[in-house]
Design a protein around this motif. Structure first.
Motif, short mmCIF file in Angstrom:
data_model
loop_
_atom_site.label_atom_id
_atom_site.label_comp_id
_atom_site.label_asym_id
_atom_site.label_seq_id
_atom_site.Cartn_x
_atom_site.Cartn_y
_atom_site.Cartn_z
N GLN A 313 0.86 -1.17 0.00
CA GLN A 313 0.00 0.00 0.00
C GLN A 313 0.90 1.23 0.00
O GLN A 313 1.60 1.48 0.98
CB GLN A 313 -0.91 0.00 1.23
CG GLN A 313 -1.84 -1.21 1.28
CD GLN A 313 -2.70 -1.21 2.53
OE1 GLN A 313 -2.92 -0.16 3.12
NE2 GLN A 313 -3.20 -2.37 2.90
N LYS A 314 0.90 1.97 -1.11
CA LYS A 314 1.82 3.10 -1.27
C LYS A 314 1.62 4.14 -0.18
O LYS A 314 0.51 4.58 0.09
CB LYS A 314 1.62 3.74 -2.64
CG LYS A 314 2.63 4.84 -2.94
CD LYS A 314 2.47 5.38 -4.34
CE LYS A 314 3.49 6.48 -4.62
NZ LYS A 314 3.35 7.02 -5.99
N GLY A 315 2.74 4.52 0.44
CA GLY A 315 2.71 5.55 1.47
C GLY A 315 2.18 5.08 2.81
O GLY A 315 1.99 5.90 3.71
N GLU A 316 1.95 3.79 2.99
CA GLU A 316 1.43 3.28 4.25
C GLU A 316 2.26 2.09 4.71
O GLU A 316 2.82 1.34 3.91
CB GLU A 316 -0.03 2.85 4.11
CG GLU A 316 -0.98 4.00 3.78
CD GLU A 316 -2.42 3.54 3.74
OE1 GLU A 316 -2.71 2.43 4.25
OE2 GLU A 316 -3.25 4.27 3.18
N GLN A 317 2.34 1.95 6.04
CA GLN A 317 3.01 0.80 6.62
C GLN A 317 2.02 -0.37 6.68
O GLN A 317 0.99 -0.28 7.35
CB GLN A 317 3.52 1.11 8.03
CG GLN A 317 4.11 -0.07 8.77
CD GLN A 317 5.40 -0.55 8.14
OE1 GLN A 317 6.41 0.11 8.24
NE2 GLN A 317 5.36 -1.70 7.50
N VAL A 318 2.34 -1.44 5.97
CA VAL A 318 1.47 -2.62 5.96
C VAL A 318 1.70 -3.40 7.24
O VAL A 318 2.83 -3.69 7.64
CB VAL A 318 1.75 -3.51 4.73
CG1 VAL A 318 0.89 -4.75 4.77
CG2 VAL A 318 1.52 -2.71 3.45
N ALA A 319 0.62 -3.75 7.92
CA ALA A 319 0.69 -4.56 9.14
C ALA A 319 -0.10 -5.85 8.92
O ALA A 319 -1.23 -5.82 8.42
CB ALA A 319 0.12 -3.79 10.33
N ILE A 320 0.51 -6.96 9.29
CA ILE A 320 -0.14 -8.28 9.16
C ILE A 320 -0.28 -8.86 10.56
O ILE A 320 0.72 -9.28 11.17
CB ILE A 320 0.67 -9.21 8.25
CG1 ILE A 320 0.80 -8.59 6.85
CG2 ILE A 320 0.03 -10.59 8.19
CD1 ILE A 320 1.68 -9.38 5.91
N PRO A 321 -1.48 -8.85 11.12
CA PRO A 321 -1.66 -9.35 12.48
C PRO A 321 -1.86 -10.87 12.51
O PRO A 321 -2.45 -11.46 11.61
CB PRO A 321 -2.91 -8.61 12.95
CG PRO A 321 -3.72 -8.43 11.70
CD PRO A 321 -2.72 -8.26 10.57
N ASP A 322 -1.37 -11.45 13.58
CA ASP A 322 -1.68 -12.85 13.91
C ASP A 322 -1.39 -13.84 12.78
O ASP A 322 -2.26 -14.59 12.33
CB ASP A 322 -3.15 -12.97 14.33
CG ASP A 322 -3.45 -12.06 15.52
OD1 ASP A 322 -2.53 -11.83 16.33
OD2 ASP A 322 -4.60 -11.59 15.64
N ALA A 323 -0.13 -13.82 12.30
CA ALA A 323 0.31 -14.86 11.37
C ALA A 323 0.69 -16.07 12.20
O ALA A 323 1.54 -16.00 13.10
CB ALA A 323 1.48 -14.38 10.55
N VAL A 324 0.05 -17.22 11.95
CA VAL A 324 0.26 -18.41 12.76
C VAL A 324 1.46 -19.18 12.24
O VAL A 324 1.59 -19.47 11.05
CB VAL A 324 -1.00 -19.32 12.73
CG1 VAL A 324 -0.75 -20.59 13.56
CG2 VAL A 324 -2.19 -18.55 13.28
N CYS A 325 2.39 -19.49 13.18
CA CYS A 325 3.59 -20.24 12.84
C CYS A 325 3.43 -21.66 13.38
O CYS A 325 3.34 -21.88 14.60
CB CYS A 325 4.81 -19.56 13.47
SG CYS A 325 6.38 -20.12 12.78
N ARG A 326 3.36 -22.64 12.47
CA ARG A 326 3.11 -24.04 12.84
C ARG A 326 4.44 -24.81 12.91
O ARG A 326 5.31 -24.61 12.07
CB ARG A 326 2.17 -24.68 11.82
CG ARG A 326 0.77 -24.06 11.84
CD ARG A 326 -0.15 -24.67 10.82
NE ARG A 326 -1.52 -24.20 10.98
CZ ARG A 326 -1.98 -23.04 10.54
NH1 ARG A 326 -1.18 -22.24 9.85
NH2 ARG A 326 -3.23 -22.69 10.76
N PRO A 327 4.54 -25.67 13.91
CA PRO A 327 5.80 -26.42 14.08
C PRO A 327 6.12 -27.28 12.86
O PRO A 327 5.21 -27.78 12.18
CB PRO A 327 5.52 -27.30 15.30
CG PRO A 327 4.36 -26.66 15.99
CD PRO A 327 3.55 -26.01 14.93
N VAL A 328 7.39 -27.43 12.58
CA VAL A 328 7.85 -28.29 11.49
C VAL A 328 7.83 -29.73 11.99
O VAL A 328 8.44 -30.05 13.01
CB VAL A 328 9.25 -27.89 11.02
CG1 VAL A 328 9.75 -28.87 9.95
CG2 VAL A 328 9.23 -26.47 10.48
N GLN A 329 7.11 -30.60 11.28
CA GLN A 329 7.02 -32.01 11.69
C GLN A 329 8.30 -32.77 11.35
O GLN A 329 8.93 -32.55 10.34
CB GLN A 329 5.82 -32.65 10.98
CG GLN A 329 4.51 -31.95 11.28
CD GLN A 329 4.13 -32.02 12.75
OE1 GLN A 329 4.48 -32.99 13.45
NE2 GLN A 329 3.42 -31.01 13.24
#
Length: 329
Positions: A313-329
């Motif tokens: 998004q031009k001129g704005e700081q993009v924020a991505i909330p609550d990205a889930v990190c799943r354990p590597v099996q």
């Protein structure tokens, strides 16, 4: 010979000058002056001289100087010589080296002769301008002066104030970036993201910095550079500010909803960019694409993988909330 008094802040100065010309003209001049401060920054001064070989060659001048603020002062004095006695009054505002600085001076001499003058100066980004008018007895004159420089460097042409030593062209890559030279404001970059700094010291380290308050979608590797130009030459200082950076502030959590460990190291799959997880699971991640897969190593909880989408998004700081990190099996 200069003699400061032990019982008073007055300083006395005595001089004797003797010279002879090739035409056997001779002068022996005795001079005396004193200076005494008063108040916070005022001073009283007096000067007298006479030529022992020319009885009609003498002069006396006395006056006082009073400052008004940091850059305005007034002075008045009385002078007397073989031509008569005159009173001179000055009111001066000093000009400084900063762009936009204004200076002016008003002088009036009455008595044995009349000398009235007024002048003003302005330091613009492209040059220094000065104009004045003067009346001496029945003669009048007006003057105007422009001091500046034309510089071809860094792929651009610049108009600036006079350059007497060395200069630098600051290339930030972004317009409107504030530039400081030795912690003093030097100006803002133009539409091409460049600024000419005209008063560097040759063969010495010159510190140039930019304000890190950049657009939110910009990225810069560093905000401080040191330039050592040669005499009467310049350098190009590049800060390589990148705009439109594909980056976002991502908040990372595990499957239980807890933040990832502070200090966890991560990377985007297929990208050379690395990042570190800070407090509250937040990480500033660059080099993003529409779809991203982040691989993160936590100090005590092991490796996990987070997948998320990104849209710039031009001129704005993009924020991505609550990205889930799943354990590597």
């Amino acid at each position: 010979m200069s003699v400061p008094l032990t019982f008073d802040p007055t300083t006395l100065n005595f001089s004797y000058t003797q010279f002879e010309t090739v035409k056997d003209e001779r002068s022996r001049i005795i001079g005396f002056s004193l200076n005494r401060p008063f108040g916070k920054a005022g001073s009283i001064f007096a000067t007298a001289f006479t030529d022992l070989d020319h009885k009609d060659s003498f002069g006396v001048f006395a006056g006082l100087s009073i400052p008004f603020g940091s850059d305005i002062y007034a002075s008045t004095g009385v002078s007397s010589d073989s031509e008569g006695t005159a009173v001179t009054t000055d009111l001066v505002k000093s000009e400084n080296a900063e762009i936009g600085s204004v200076g002016w001076r008003i002088r009036d001499t009455e008595g044995a002769y009349v000398n009235r003058a007024a002048s003003a100066s302005y330091r613009a980004p492209i040059a220094r301008f000065e104009a004045g008018v003067q009346q001496y007895e029945d003669l009048f004159r007006a003057t105007a002066q422009v001091d500046g420089a034309v510089v071809l460097a860094g792929g651009d042409i610049f108009l600036s104030n006079r350059i007497d030593d060395a200069f630098a062209v600051v290339d930030a890559g972004v317009p409107g970036v504030e530039v400081q030279y030795e912690n003093r404001p030097a100006g803002r970059t133009n539409r091409q993201g460049k600024l000419l700094v005209p008063d560097l010291r040759s063969y010495e380290p010159n510190q140039i910095t930019i304000d890190p308050n950049l657009p939110v979608d910009a990225n810069v590797a560093g905000t401080r550079e040191v330039s050592v130009p040669a005499d009467r030459s310049g350098t190009v200082v590049k800060f390589a500010v990148e705009t439109g950076v594909q980056a976002a502030l991502v908040t990372l959590r595990d499957e239980a909803g807890d933040y990832l460990e502070t200090g966890a190291a991560g990377e985007i799959e297929g990208s050379p960019e690395h990042f570190t997880v800070g407090y509250d699971g937040q990480a500033y991640i660059t080099g993003l694409g529409p779809r991203n897969r982040a691989i993160i190593d936590q100090p005590t909880r092991g490796r996990c993988v987070a997948e998320f989408a990104f849209q710039a998004q031009k001129g704005e700081q993009v924020a991505i909330p609550d990205a889930v990190c799943r354990p590597v099996q």
